[in-house]
Design a protein around this motif. Structure first.
Motif, PDB file in Angstrom:
ATOM      1  N   ILE A   6       0.856  -1.185   0.000  1.00 35.47           N
ATOM      2  CA  ILE A   6       0.000   0.000   0.000  1.00 35.47           C
ATOM      3  C   ILE A   6       0.894   1.238   0.000  1.00 35.47           C
ATOM      4  O   ILE A   6       1.866   1.317   0.766  1.00 35.47           O
ATOM      5  N   GLU A  54      11.651   2.026   3.553  1.00 35.66           N
ATOM      6  CA  GLU A  54      10.314   2.390   4.031  1.00 35.66           C
ATOM      7  C   GLU A  54       9.900   1.280   4.998  1.00 35.66           C
ATOM      8  O   GLU A  54       9.702   0.142   4.573  1.00 35.66           O
ATOM      9  N   GLU A  56       7.497  -0.819   7.287  1.00 35.01           N
ATOM     10  CA  GLU A  56       6.048  -1.025   7.182  1.00 35.01           C
ATOM     11  C   GLU A  56       5.582  -2.241   7.987  1.00 35.01           C
ATOM     12  O   GLU A  56       6.249  -3.279   8.009  1.00 35.01           O
ATOM     13  N   ASP A  85      10.040  -1.855   2.683  1.00 35.92           N
ATOM     14  CA  ASP A  85       9.710  -1.701   1.260  1.00 35.92           C
ATOM     15  C   ASP A  85      10.849  -0.903   0.637  1.00 35.92           C
ATOM     16  O   ASP A  85      10.834   0.320   0.656  1.00 35.92           O
ATOM     17  N   LYS A 106      10.396  -0.831  -7.558  1.00 34.49           N
ATOM     18  CA  LYS A 106       9.786  -1.416  -6.361  1.00 34.49           C
ATOM     19  C   LYS A 106       9.870  -2.933  -6.283  1.00 34.49           C
ATOM     20  O   LYS A 106       9.756  -3.494  -5.197  1.00 34.49           O
TER      21      LYS A 106
END
Ligand code: MG
Length: 203
Positions: A6, A54, A56, A85, A106
């Motif tokens: 997300i 990131e 998460e 991430d 990604k």
């Protein structure tokens, strides 16, 4: 198994990247080959000069579901963990400018380091969960799931309208503010409610 991620689920993170706040959850996927487990190191890739972390909260889906109603979504996962991430921000910015998909930024190998999982019952309220990242012993990111724009249950309900969820699927639920570049030699430790859940070395 698939990895659903997300984007922009924390207001302060959306702002730090100058992104508008989403009206519905934004999601993208990483392939199984992105997973990095058992404290394997991440090797800095040659195709990027600006890989960011990131941190998460990750949930693991425990049964198959499609068109899951939000009120039943909590029955689709028992386990919570933490993951990183990893994002090639230079490639992602280029993709965004050109309106291209994000996969090269990604979905690359090793872009989803993942720690251990624990049963969600361990926590009094998963919608009020503190989590954090230390790099080389210094806290660099800290968040609380109460600041998510879209809750775990809403995310599950929304994503399952488009994609059937299956046992073992992982959902990375977005990062709080504080993202920055990683460096070769960095040591990462990620925590949920003070308990260490992940170790990662950048090589
Ligand atoms: Mg993310």
């Amino acid at each position: 198994m698939k990895i659903i991620c997300i984007g922009r689920d924390y207001v302060e993170h959306a702002k730090e990247l100058n992104n508008p706040l989403p009206e519905v959850p934004i999601f993208f996927m990483k392939p199984e080959s992105a997973l990095l487990q058992k404290n394997f190191p991440f090797f800095y890739p040659e195709f990027s000069k600006d890989v960011h972390y990131e941190t998460e909260i990750v949930i693991r889906i425990k049964k198959v579901g499609k068109h899951i109603q939000e009120k039943f979504a909590h029955t689709y996962f028992d386990e919570i963990g933490i993951g990183i991430d990893l994002t090639a921000r230079d490639l992602q910015n280029n993709c965004k400018q050109k309106g291209l998909p994000w996969e090269i930024a990604k979905a690359f190998d090793g872009s989803a380091p993942l720690g251990k999982f624990v049963n969600k019952k361990k926590f009094a309220d998963i919608n009020n969960l503190n989590f954090s990242l230390k790099i080389n012993g210094e806290e660099r990111q800290a968040g609380n799931t109460k600041n998510m724009i879209f809750s775990f249950d809403h995310i599950i309900s929304y994503v399952s309208q488009f994609v059937t969820l299956k046992m073992g699927d992982l959902i990375f639920t977005g990062t709080p503010e504080g993202v920055s570049p990683i460096k070769i030699g960095d040591t990462f430790e990620a925590f949920i409610e003070g308990e260490k859940m992940l170790d990662l070395n950048i090589k």
